[in-house]
Design an enzyme around this catalytic site. Structure first.
Site, PDB file in Angstrom:
ATOM      1  N   MET A   1      37.414 -55.913 -38.451  1.00  0.00           N
ATOM      2  CA  MET A   1      36.221 -56.768 -38.352  1.00  0.00           C
ATOM      3  C   MET A   1      36.183 -57.725 -39.526  1.00  0.00           C
ATOM      4  O   MET A   1      36.066 -58.926 -39.347  1.00  0.00           O
ATOM      5  CB  MET A   1      34.977 -55.901 -38.289  1.00  0.00           C
ATOM      6  N   CYS A   2      36.251 -57.259 -40.746  1.00  0.00           N
ATOM      7  CA  CYS A   2      36.397 -58.053 -41.972  1.00  0.00           C
ATOM      8  C   CYS A   2      35.265 -59.059 -42.187  1.00  0.00           C
ATOM      9  O   CYS A   2      34.660 -59.557 -41.253  1.00  0.00           O
ATOM     10  CB  CYS A   2      37.725 -58.781 -42.016  1.00  0.00           C
ATOM     11  N   GLY A   3      34.995 -59.347 -43.443  1.00  0.00           N
ATOM     12  CA  GLY A   3      33.971 -60.308 -43.805  1.00  0.00           C
ATOM     13  C   GLY A   3      34.513 -61.340 -44.768  1.00  0.00           C
ATOM     14  O   GLY A   3      35.246 -61.015 -45.701  1.00  0.00           O
ATOM     15  N   ARG A  32      31.060 -55.242 -42.868  1.00  0.00           N
ATOM     16  CA  ARG A  32      32.157 -55.749 -42.040  1.00  0.00           C
ATOM     17  C   ARG A  32      33.521 -55.257 -42.531  1.00  0.00           C
ATOM     18  O   ARG A  32      34.513 -55.369 -41.804  1.00  0.00           O
ATOM     19  CB  ARG A  32      32.152 -57.282 -42.026  1.00  0.00           C
ATOM     20  N   THR A 143      35.972 -58.910 -47.536  1.00  0.00           N
ATOM     21  CA  THR A 143      35.879 -57.464 -47.366  1.00  0.00           C
ATOM     22  C   THR A 143      36.736 -57.098 -46.172  1.00  0.00           C
ATOM     23  O   THR A 143      36.718 -57.789 -45.154  1.00  0.00           O
ATOM     24  CB  THR A 143      34.433 -57.010 -47.132  1.00  0.00           C
TER      25      THR A 143
END
Length: 302
Positions: A1-3, A32, A143
C-alpha cells in the site's frame, strides 16, 4: 500500500520549517506502511555543509570511518543510516567509501541531499532522523508496506542512485525483472531486489544522458508495466507521475509558497495556507514537474 509525501518550498521564509512540516505529513500516512520509512532532505547545511558532499551509507555497527583518510570528515549516525560529509566532490566521496569500505551500501549522495533509510515504525524513525529539525527547500518521505522484496534497510525508499536524485514509489512494476536485466547488461549494479530500485536506476540513467525529469518519466510510462505513483526529485526538480490506470492514490496541492504531494489529503491538511491552495488529483500518465525557478506541467509554464 505504501505512503508518499513530498514538499517543494517556493518561499525561502519556510525553509526553516521544512522538517517540521514534512514530519507532520509523514505521520499522517504511517498506516499505509508500517514496515519502514525513509526520508530525503535538500538544502540542510547542518547536514551537508556548504562546499561539502554528503554520502548516506548502510554499514555494519562499529565501522571505522577513519580508514577513509578524508580531512574534516563529518560522521552522523541515524539508526541504520550513517551520513558522511567531507569537502570533496560527491564522486570522490563515493569512490573513497567504496574503495575503503566494500561492505558499505551507498544509499544517497550529492552536494545538497541527505538520505535516511531504516526499518521500524515511521513515527519512531522520524525521531531517529531528527526530521523535525531539518531545514531546506525540498524534502520527501516514504512509508513502506513490503510486497516485492524483504523488509531491510536496503529495500527501503527513497532510492537515490544518482547525485542529488531520489525516487519513491507506491505500487508494483510487473516487468521490473526484464528492465533490471537490461540495466545490468548496460553496467548498472543493484543493491536490492526491490522493483522500485529498477525504476530509480532507469530514471537516473536517463538523467545521466541529459534528459530532464519530464522526459525521463514519460519514458517510464512507455517502458514500465504495472501500477505506480512516483515522486521523483533532483537537484532542482520535483515531479509526479501515475500509471495509465491511476489506481494508486495521489493528490497535489499548490500555493505561491509551496507545492506538495501526498498519498492522502490528510497529509496536506496542516500545511500553511492549505485553505487557499489549488488541490487536484494528477491525471493518468501525465507528468507534473516543477523546478526551483520555473514551474512546469506537461512542459508548459504554470
Amino acid at each position: 500500500m505504501c505512503g508518499i509525501v513530498g514538499l517543494h518550498l517556493r518561499d525561502p521564509e519556510l525553509y526553516p520549517q521544512l522538517g517540521r512540516l514534512l514530519e507532520t505529513m509523514l505521520c499522517q500516512v504511517v498506516e499505509r506502511g508500517p514496515d519502514s520509512a525513509g526520508v530525503a532532505v535538500y538544502g540542510d547545511r547542518r547536514r551537508c555543509p556548504e562546499g561539502h558532499a554528503a554520502v548516506s551509507v548502510l554499514v555494519p555497527a562499529g565501522t571505522d570511518f577513519g580508514v577513509l583518510g578524508l580531512p574534516e570528515l563529518l560522521v552522523t549516525e541515524a539508526g541504520d543510516t550513517t551520513v558522511l560529509a567531507a569537502p570533496v566532490s560527491p564522486d570522490a566521496l563515493v569512490a573513497a567509501v567504496r574503495a575503503a569500505l566494500p561492505q558499505a551500501t551507498v544509499v544517497g549522495s550529492g552536494t545538497d541531499l541527505t538520505v535516511y533509510k531504516g526499518v521500524g515504525h515511521p513515527r519512531e524513525l522520524a525521531g531517529v532522523y531528527d526530521l523535525a529539525n531539518a531545514q531546506g527547500w525540498q524534502g520527501l518521505a516514504h512509508t513502506r508496506m513490503a510486497t516485492e522484496s524483504a523488509v531491510t534497510p536496503e529495500g527501503c525508499h527513497p532510492f537515490s542512485v544518482g547525485p542529488d536524485q531520489c525516487l519513491v514509489h507506491n505500487g508494483s512494476f510487473a516487468n521490473h525483472a526484464t528492465i533490471r536485466r537490461e540495466l545490468i547488461a548496460a553496467g548498472h549494479v543493484f543493491d536490492s531486489e526491490n522493483d522500485s530500485e529498477v525504476g530509480a536506476r532507469f530514471v537516473a540513467d536517463r538523467l545521466a544522458q541529459g534528459e530532464d525529469l519530464d522526459k525521463a518519466l514519460r519514458l517510464v510510462c512507455e517502458r514500465f508495466d504495472g501500477f505506480y505513483t512516483l515522486l521523483v526529485t533532483s537537484a532542482d526538480g520535483f515531479a509526479v507521475v501515475r500509471d495509465a490506470i491511476a489506481c494508486k492514490p495521489a493528490i497535489i496541492a499548490e500555493t505561491d509558497r509551496w507545492v506538495a504531494m501526498a498519498s492522502e489529503f490528510r497529509a496536506l491538511a496542516d500545511l500553511p495556507g492549505i485553505s487557499d491552495a489549488r488541490i487536484y488529483e494528477p491525471e493518468p500518465e501525465r507528468v507534473y514537474a516543477w523546478r526551483r525557478t520555473t514551474i512546469r506541467s506537461e512542459g508548459a509554464s504554470a
